[in-house]
Design a protein around this motif. Structure first.
Motif, PDB file in Angstrom:
ATOM      1  N   PRO A  19      67.872  13.717  13.011  1.00  0.00           N
ATOM      2  CA  PRO A  19      66.960  13.500  11.887  1.00  0.00           C
ATOM      3  C   PRO A  19      67.661  13.759  10.556  1.00  0.00           C
ATOM      4  O   PRO A  19      68.424  14.717  10.429  1.00  0.00           O
ATOM      5  CB  PRO A  19      65.839  14.516  12.123  1.00  0.00           C
ATOM      6  CG  PRO A  19      66.387  15.515  13.068  1.00  0.00           C
ATOM      7  CD  PRO A  19      67.485  14.858  13.833  1.00  0.00           C
ATOM      8  N   PRO A  20      67.418  12.882   9.580  1.00  0.00           N
ATOM      9  CA  PRO A  20      68.031  13.083   8.262  1.00  0.00           C
ATOM     10  C   PRO A  20      67.709  14.473   7.704  1.00  0.00           C
ATOM     11  O   PRO A  20      66.570  14.939   7.797  1.00  0.00           O
ATOM     12  CB  PRO A  20      67.388  11.978   7.409  1.00  0.00           C
ATOM     13  CG  PRO A  20      66.971  10.934   8.401  1.00  0.00           C
ATOM     14  CD  PRO A  20      66.587  11.689   9.640  1.00  0.00           C
ATOM     15  N   LEU A  26      56.192  17.647  14.276  1.00  0.00           N
ATOM     16  CA  LEU A  26      55.589  17.345  15.568  1.00  0.00           C
ATOM     17  C   LEU A  26      55.528  15.834  15.807  1.00  0.00           C
ATOM     18  O   LEU A  26      55.757  15.369  16.926  1.00  0.00           O
ATOM     19  CB  LEU A  26      54.193  17.973  15.660  1.00  0.00           C
ATOM     20  CG  LEU A  26      53.522  17.940  17.026  1.00  0.00           C
ATOM     21  CD1 LEU A  26      54.395  18.550  18.100  1.00  0.00           C
ATOM     22  CD2 LEU A  26      52.186  18.662  16.964  1.00  0.00           C
ATOM     23  N   ASN A  27      55.245  15.059  14.764  1.00  0.00           N
ATOM     24  CA  ASN A  27      55.214  13.605  14.911  1.00  0.00           C
ATOM     25  C   ASN A  27      56.582  13.058  15.318  1.00  0.00           C
ATOM     26  O   ASN A  27      56.669  12.142  16.133  1.00  0.00           O
ATOM     27  CB  ASN A  27      54.730  12.934  13.627  1.00  0.00           C
ATOM     28  CG  ASN A  27      53.247  13.123  13.408  1.00  0.00           C
ATOM     29  OD1 ASN A  27      52.470  13.209  14.349  1.00  0.00           O
ATOM     30  ND2 ASN A  27      52.857  13.217  12.146  1.00  0.00           N
ATOM     31  N   THR A  28      57.635  13.590  14.739  1.00  0.00           N
ATOM     32  CA  THR A  28      58.984  13.165  15.104  1.00  0.00           C
ATOM     33  C   THR A  28      59.230  13.420  16.576  1.00  0.00           C
ATOM     34  O   THR A  28      59.745  12.554  17.292  1.00  0.00           O
ATOM     35  CB  THR A  28      60.042  13.913  14.264  1.00  0.00           C
ATOM     36  OG1 THR A  28      59.704  13.856  12.886  1.00  0.00           O
ATOM     37  CG2 THR A  28      61.425  13.338  14.490  1.00  0.00           C
ATOM     38  N   ILE A  29      58.856  14.595  17.035  1.00  0.00           N
ATOM     39  CA  ILE A  29      59.054  14.954  18.442  1.00  0.00           C
ATOM     40  C   ILE A  29      58.263  14.007  19.345  1.00  0.00           C
ATOM     41  O   ILE A  29      58.771  13.538  20.371  1.00  0.00           O
ATOM     42  CB  ILE A  29      58.664  16.425  18.680  1.00  0.00           C
ATOM     43  CG1 ILE A  29      59.630  17.330  17.902  1.00  0.00           C
ATOM     44  CG2 ILE A  29      58.659  16.760  20.160  1.00  0.00           C
ATOM     45  CD1 ILE A  29      59.200  18.775  17.811  1.00  0.00           C
ATOM     46  N   LYS A  30      57.032  13.686  18.965  1.00  0.00           N
ATOM     47  CA  LYS A  30      56.197  12.771  19.755  1.00  0.00           C
ATOM     48  C   LYS A  30      56.834  11.381  19.837  1.00  0.00           C
ATOM     49  O   LYS A  30      56.868  10.764  20.897  1.00  0.00           O
ATOM     50  CB  LYS A  30      54.792  12.670  19.157  1.00  0.00           C
ATOM     51  CG  LYS A  30      53.951  13.898  19.386  1.00  0.00           C
ATOM     52  CD  LYS A  30      52.577  13.736  18.712  1.00  0.00           C
ATOM     53  CE  LYS A  30      51.748  14.995  18.840  1.00  0.00           C
ATOM     54  NZ  LYS A  30      50.453  14.864  18.153  1.00  0.00           N
ATOM     55  N   LYS A  37      64.023   9.222  23.641  1.00  0.00           N
ATOM     56  CA  LYS A  37      65.253   9.481  22.899  1.00  0.00           C
ATOM     57  C   LYS A  37      65.516  10.977  22.825  1.00  0.00           C
ATOM     58  O   LYS A  37      64.600  11.778  22.730  1.00  0.00           O
ATOM     59  CB  LYS A  37      65.132   8.955  21.461  1.00  0.00           C
ATOM     60  CG  LYS A  37      64.992   7.478  21.311  1.00  0.00           C
ATOM     61  CD  LYS A  37      66.248   6.720  21.573  1.00  0.00           C
ATOM     62  CE  LYS A  37      67.337   7.094  20.606  1.00  0.00           C
ATOM     63  NZ  LYS A  37      68.630   6.561  20.964  1.00  0.00           N
ATOM     64  N   GLN A  38      66.776  11.316  22.851  1.00  0.00           N
ATOM     65  CA  GLN A  38      67.163  12.704  22.694  1.00  0.00           C
ATOM     66  C   GLN A  38      67.450  12.973  21.216  1.00  0.00           C
ATOM     67  O   GLN A  38      68.143  12.205  20.559  1.00  0.00           O
ATOM     68  CB  GLN A  38      68.403  12.996  23.526  1.00  0.00           C
ATOM     69  CG  GLN A  38      68.551  14.434  23.845  1.00  0.00           C
ATOM     70  CD  GLN A  38      69.346  14.628  25.119  1.00  0.00           C
ATOM     71  OE1 GLN A  38      70.062  13.762  25.562  1.00  0.00           O
ATOM     72  NE2 GLN A  38      69.225  15.798  25.695  1.00  0.00           N
ATOM     73  N   MET A  39      66.894  14.065  20.709  1.00  0.00           N
ATOM     74  CA  MET A  39      67.118  14.458  19.321  1.00  0.00           C
ATOM     75  C   MET A  39      68.161  15.572  19.303  1.00  0.00           C
ATOM     76  O   MET A  39      68.081  16.514  20.088  1.00  0.00           O
ATOM     77  CB  MET A  39      65.819  14.937  18.671  1.00  0.00           C
ATOM     78  CG  MET A  39      65.977  15.229  17.203  1.00  0.00           C
ATOM     79  SD  MET A  39      64.423  15.450  16.295  1.00  0.00           S
ATOM     80  CE  MET A  39      63.582  16.674  17.227  1.00  0.00           C
ATOM     81  N   ILE A  40      69.126  15.442  18.426  1.00  0.00           N
ATOM     82  CA  ILE A  40      70.229  16.397  18.326  1.00  0.00           C
ATOM     83  C   ILE A  40      70.183  17.064  16.955  1.00  0.00           C
ATOM     84  O   ILE A  40      70.062  16.396  15.930  1.00  0.00           O
ATOM     85  CB  ILE A  40      71.596  15.690  18.500  1.00  0.00           C
ATOM     86  CG1 ILE A  40      71.674  14.959  19.839  1.00  0.00           C
ATOM     87  CG2 ILE A  40      72.739  16.669  18.324  1.00  0.00           C
ATOM     88  CD1 ILE A  40      71.606  15.850  21.058  1.00  0.00           C
ATOM     89  N   PRO A  67      82.350  28.576  20.395  1.00  0.00           N
ATOM     90  CA  PRO A  67      82.291  27.648  21.531  1.00  0.00           C
ATOM     91  C   PRO A  67      80.896  27.045  21.706  1.00  0.00           C
ATOM     92  O   PRO A  67      79.885  27.738  21.611  1.00  0.00           O
ATOM     93  CB  PRO A  67      82.665  28.531  22.727  1.00  0.00           C
ATOM     94  CG  PRO A  67      83.522  29.610  22.128  1.00  0.00           C
ATOM     95  CD  PRO A  67      82.915  29.875  20.776  1.00  0.00           C
ATOM     96  N   GLY A  68      80.870  25.731  21.900  1.00  0.00           N
ATOM     97  CA  GLY A  68      79.620  25.033  22.142  1.00  0.00           C
ATOM     98  C   GLY A  68      78.846  24.632  20.907  1.00  0.00           C
ATOM     99  O   GLY A  68      77.803  23.998  21.012  1.00  0.00           O
ATOM    100  N   CYS A  69      79.332  24.978  19.734  1.00  0.00           N
ATOM    101  CA  CYS A  69      78.547  24.652  18.541  1.00  0.00           C
ATOM    102  C   CYS A  69      78.665  23.172  18.193  1.00  0.00           C
ATOM    103  O   CYS A  69      79.618  22.492  18.561  1.00  0.00           O
ATOM    104  CB  CYS A  69      78.927  25.539  17.362  1.00  0.00           C
ATOM    105  SG  CYS A  69      80.478  25.177  16.566  1.00  0.00           S
ATOM    106  N   ILE A  70      77.656  22.705  17.507  1.00  0.00           N
ATOM    107  CA  ILE A  70      77.636  21.339  16.995  1.00  0.00           C
ATOM    108  C   ILE A  70      77.788  21.455  15.478  1.00  0.00           C
ATOM    109  O   ILE A  70      76.943  22.047  14.808  1.00  0.00           O
ATOM    110  CB  ILE A  70      76.327  20.621  17.359  1.00  0.00           C
ATOM    111  CG1 ILE A  70      76.203  20.509  18.870  1.00  0.00           C
ATOM    112  CG2 ILE A  70      76.277  19.246  16.684  1.00  0.00           C
ATOM    113  CD1 ILE A  70      74.868  19.950  19.338  1.00  0.00           C
ATOM    114  N   ILE A  71      78.868  20.900  14.982  1.00  0.00           N
ATOM    115  CA  ILE A  71      79.195  20.999  13.559  1.00  0.00           C
ATOM    116  C   ILE A  71      78.813  19.687  12.884  1.00  0.00           C
ATOM    117  O   ILE A  71      79.179  18.611  13.368  1.00  0.00           O
ATOM    118  CB  ILE A  71      80.705  21.245  13.368  1.00  0.00           C
ATOM    119  CG1 ILE A  71      81.136  22.514  14.104  1.00  0.00           C
ATOM    120  CG2 ILE A  71      81.062  21.303  11.888  1.00  0.00           C
ATOM    121  CD1 ILE A  71      82.628  22.628  14.296  1.00  0.00           C
ATOM    122  N   VAL A  72      78.096  19.787  11.787  1.00  0.00           N
ATOM    123  CA  VAL A  72      77.771  18.575  11.035  1.00  0.00           C
ATOM    124  C   VAL A  72      78.683  18.490   9.809  1.00  0.00           C
ATOM    125  O   VAL A  72      78.853  19.461   9.080  1.00  0.00           O
ATOM    126  CB  VAL A  72      76.278  18.509  10.630  1.00  0.00           C
ATOM    127  CG1 VAL A  72      75.911  19.595   9.650  1.00  0.00           C
ATOM    128  CG2 VAL A  72      75.926  17.145  10.065  1.00  0.00           C
TER     129      VAL A  72
END
Length: 117
Positions: A19-20, A26-30, A37-40, A67-72
């Protein structure tokens, strides 16, 4: 529409949704569930979009990486057609990637991470 366009130009496989600005409700999740779709979301930001130097990005990165982090980080800039100069990001990565590899880190795409876990 974006996924269809990316696939038209050769992207293969599942394209997760980020998501930007990391903002969702909650609407996004729905909607993501409905579209299957998987949200990251990232858990480490270098805030390179507002950095005044390569060193600022590196300091934030080294403080947050684990370890395991997601870097933006952001890939727009003078190296592709854009009004935004991301040369600090490019320069920081040129220094950080070899150092982090030497420190034992390896790098995966989101899809590779999803397959491994």
């Amino acid at each position: 529409k974006t996924e269809k366009l990316l696939q038209k130009y050769g992207v293969i496989g599942e394209i997760p949704f980020r998501p930007p600005y990391g903002r969702f409700d909650l609407n996004t999740i729905k909607v993501m569930k409905k579209l299957n779709k998987q949200m990251i979301i990232w858990n480490a930001s270098t805030k390179d979009f507002k950095a005044n130097s390569k060193q600022q990005i590196l300091n934030r990165l080294y403080r947050k990486v684990k370890p395991g982090c997601i870097i933006v980080m952001h890939d727009a800039g003078k190296y592709i057609e854009s009004e935004i100069d991301r040369s600090f990001t490019i320069e920081a990565l040129k220094e950080a990637l070899p150092k982090l590899k030497k420190d034992g880190y390896n790098f995966l795409t989101i899809n590779e991470m999803l397959i491994e876990n």
